[in-house]
Design an enzyme around this catalytic site. Structure first.
Site, PDB file in Angstrom:
ATOM      1  N   LYS A  95       4.873  45.691   0.420  1.00 10.02           N
ATOM      2  CA  LYS A  95       5.123  47.128   0.456  1.00 10.02           C
ATOM      3  C   LYS A  95       3.763  47.804   0.527  1.00 10.02           C
ATOM      4  CE  LYS A  95       6.666  50.984  -2.312  1.00 10.02           C
ATOM      5  NZ  LYS A  95       6.872  51.409  -3.696  1.00 10.02           N
ATOM      6  N   ASN A 204      12.125  52.729 -10.425  1.00  8.96           N
ATOM      7  CA  ASN A 204      11.362  52.104 -11.508  1.00  8.96           C
ATOM      8  C   ASN A 204      11.352  53.008 -12.736  1.00  8.96           C
ATOM      9  OD1 ASN A 204       9.553  50.769 -13.146  1.00  8.96           O
ATOM     10  ND2 ASN A 204       7.801  50.998 -11.807  1.00  8.96           N
TER      11      ASN A 204
END
Lengths: 255, 417
Positions: A95, A204
């Protein structure tokens, strides 16, 4: 109906990607289990550590690692971090996140396109974190990205789909999976993004700051699945203006 | 508001004593603290002017409970809101401030707490800063570690599990020059993931060199932002030059350092004004260099060798907590470091609210890690400490204590790229 999530030639059942940066390593296993996550991100800068607290030791088997390049301020730095990730055994996924602003941590799309091109040419499955801009998304497609990851709101803000309209444009115009990343604070927001046609959700902070992390993980799992089903089923008609006429407006046409 | 700073050591010669007393009592015997000394680089920057202008006009007695309440209601904390939160009117709202601070901390840092340890490699100093244990008139055991000794210390610290180190020296360019510090940085890169520096301020090209040697963070404490008070406390040496010190972080960023850290030493002057200036120093510099990482420390004065009377005066734990909460609400994205100057109970509490970094296994002396870590008597010389620490917990104990608070201790979150 089988509904696989295909990313860089790999098949996944889960459309919930879990971030790992903000909570205790010991909670990772239960978070993965309760969220049903098959992909988990990790910051290479956190993984590149001595044995004592190496995050790699806490990743359950069978889970695909998605190392991120956080800490990179330029394309060049991101490329270096991605290569290091491969060296330390994190696999081929990466990522790309490049930030040159420490306050909002907004991604730099220009640098991200450059890094994506280099890494895609080196055989990485590149998932770039981006500000939802159509031109940048098209450039990322041309650069060889395997998905685009537009932000919903500034990272950590838990503000939900602040960029809703622009994410919808990417969903409509980009032929790659659109993974909504950053800013998703509630399961309902994750559900809404999936209804819009996002291919997956990543979160997250929303989990890390929840009172009961495993329970929140499971709430997200259900929300993502519900949103996906709603999208696949074709959402019912939404009336935005007045009631619909009982006689058709075009009833006068004679041929 | 005065501490009893002046102490005459018996070791001083009559002429040294005479000079010392003259510096202490006769301002005309001191150099102009706003004038650069030769060799000091002058950069073009308006940050100091902006900070001083805000600080000088800050009248914290003007703020009321209403201002504090409205500051706490705003989603984004303005400079004006921050001034209210630092004012005496905010003290009754400390619990609400702590709640808001905790929320902001968790948004930006989750539940992580970073850990580091300082390593003093030399304690020679050319300055007379009246509150500091290393000051050139203070009779302490002086020492400068050689590379072999530095490596020995680093091994011991690294074996304890620590991955981030902060290298410190006294402020003596003659005794600890840039090349010496650079070599220490290169050694440190072998043992640690992250290397920070807390040394005398240097020029941009020197920061660039130290960055190439492996250092990536620079800490410089302004001590007090009140320039008149600064001149009364720093009586002799290059440290006396206020503007050169003020611009150190900016030069470090220009030299390529990833991050910079700031602080006033609370208790030296009007702490509310110093706290305002410290945060605004960060605020304005972040706007100018948005890519640079910034952090704030919040040390209070501590007793030193030969002077146990030095104390933080009116900055109690309550005031310190108020300052830290206000910092967090105003600058939610910056790191906040709380050192071993503070007690175990204070540090355990503040990491749950706003602090994101704590030191552990700390010695502020020179070459004494082996004896301090293993309790083993060593035959080598040791240099005296800069100040007395309060929280002497080892890395292991600190790690477990943080975990027991439900937080996540982090030893490394950094890559040198």
């Amino acid at each position: 109906m089988e509904d696989k999530f295909i990313l860089g030639g790999h098949e996944f059942n889960s459309r919930f990607i879990l971030g790992s940066g903000k909570y205790s390593l010991k909670l990772i296993e239960s978070a993965v289990r309760d969220a049903g996550a098959e992909i988990i991100t990790l910051a290479v800068r956190r993984a590149n550590t001595k044995e004592q607290e190496n995050i790699l030791d806490y990743i359950p088997e069978g889970v695909t690692l998605l190392p991120n390049t956080s800490g990179a301020r330029t394309a060049q730095e991101a490329v270096r971090i991605a290569r290091l990730a491969r060296e330390i055994g994190c696999g081929n996924f990466v990522k790309v996140e490049i930030m040159r602003d420490t306050k909002y941590l907004l991604p730099d799309n220009n640098e991200t396109v450059k890094a994506t091109e280099i890494l895609a040419n080196e055989g990485f499955v590149v998932l770039p974190y981006m500000y939802p801009d159509l031109y940048a998304a098209r450039d990322l497609v041309n650069a060889g990205a395997s998905a685009v990851m537009p932000l919903a709101a500034p990272i950590g803000s838990n503000k939900g789909l602040a960029t809703r309209e622009f994410i919808q444009i990417l969903v409509d115009e980009i032929d790659l999976p659109v993974i909504v990343d950053a800013g998703i604070g509630r399961p309902s927001q994750a559900c809404e993004a999936m209804e819009m046609g996002a291919a997956a959700i990543m979160a997250n902070t929303a989990l890390a700051t929840a009172g009961d992390l495993p329970m929140m993980a499971s709430a997200f799992k259900n929300a993502v699945e519900a949103g996906r089903k709603a999208y696949l089923s074709g959402l019912g008609r939404v009336l935005t203006r007045g009631a619909s006429a009982s006689d058709p407006l075009t009833g006068f046409l004679r041929d | 508001m005065d501490n009893r700073f002046f102490v005459d050591g018996e070791h001083l010669s009559p002429s040294a004593l005479e000079k010392k007393h003259r510096l202490e009592t006769d301002p005309s015997s001191r150099t102009n603290h706003m004038e650069y000394m030769s060799g000091m680089e002058k950069i073009s920057s308006d940050i100091m002017e902006k900070v001083l202008c805000e600080m000088e006009s800050y009248d914290y007695t003007r703020y009321t409970a209403k201002d504090v309440k409205s500051a706490l209601q705003h989603e984004n904390c303005s400079v004006e809101d921050f001034k209210a939160l630092l004012s005496p009117a905010a003290q009754p709202f400390l619990e609400q401030m702590a709640e808001r601070a905790r929320y902001e901390t968790s948004k930006h840092f989750g539940n992580t707490v970073y850990m580091f340890t300082p390593l003093y490699i030399a304690n020679y100093c050319e300055n007379y800063c009246v509150y500091c244990g290393f000051n050139c008139y203070n009779n302490i055991s002086r020492m400068k570690l050689n590379m072999e000794q530095i490596e020995h210390e680093m091994k011991i610290i690294s074996d304890s599990g620590m991955e981030e180190i902060l290298i410190l020296t006294g402020e003596s360019r003659a005794m600890s020059d840039i090349e010496y510090i650079g070599k220490a940085c290169k050694l440190a890169r072998k043992y640690f993931r992250m290397v920070g520096l807390e040394i005398y301020p240097v020029n941009t090209d020197e920061y660039k060199y130290l960055h190439e040697c492996g250092a990536d963070y620079v800490t410089v404490f302004q001590e007090t932002y009140d320039s008149d008070r600064f001149s009364e406390l720093h009586l002799l040496g290059h440290k006396r030059v206020y503007p050169y010190r003020f611009d150190a972080q900016e030069r470090a960023i220009l030299g390529g350092m990833r991050g910079v850290a700031f602080s006033a030493l609370l208790g030296l002057s009007d702490f509310r004004k110093d706290a305002l200036a410290s945060a605004l120093h960060v605020y304005y510099l972040q706007r100018k260099y948005p890519h640079a990482e910034m952090s704030l420390s919040c040390p209070r004065l501590r007793p030193i060798i030969n002077n146990d009377k030095i104390n933080p005066l009116d900055v109690g734990e309550t005031q310190l907590c108020q300052i830290i909460c206000a910092y967090r609400i105003f600058l939610p994205f910056v790191g906040i470091t709380v050192s071993s100057r503070e007690s175990e109970s204070f540090r355990n509490g503040i990491v749950k609210i706003a602090a994101t970094k704590v030191s552990a296994g700390v010695s502020t002396g020179i070459g004494d890690h082996e004896s301090k870590y293993s309790g083993k008597e060593t035959d080598g010389n040791q240099g005296d400490e800069q100040f007395e620490i309060n929280d002497g917990r080892s890395l292991d104990v600190m790690y477990k204590d943080i975990e027991n608070e439900g937080l996540q201790p982090v030893l490394n979150d950094y890559l040198y790229v």
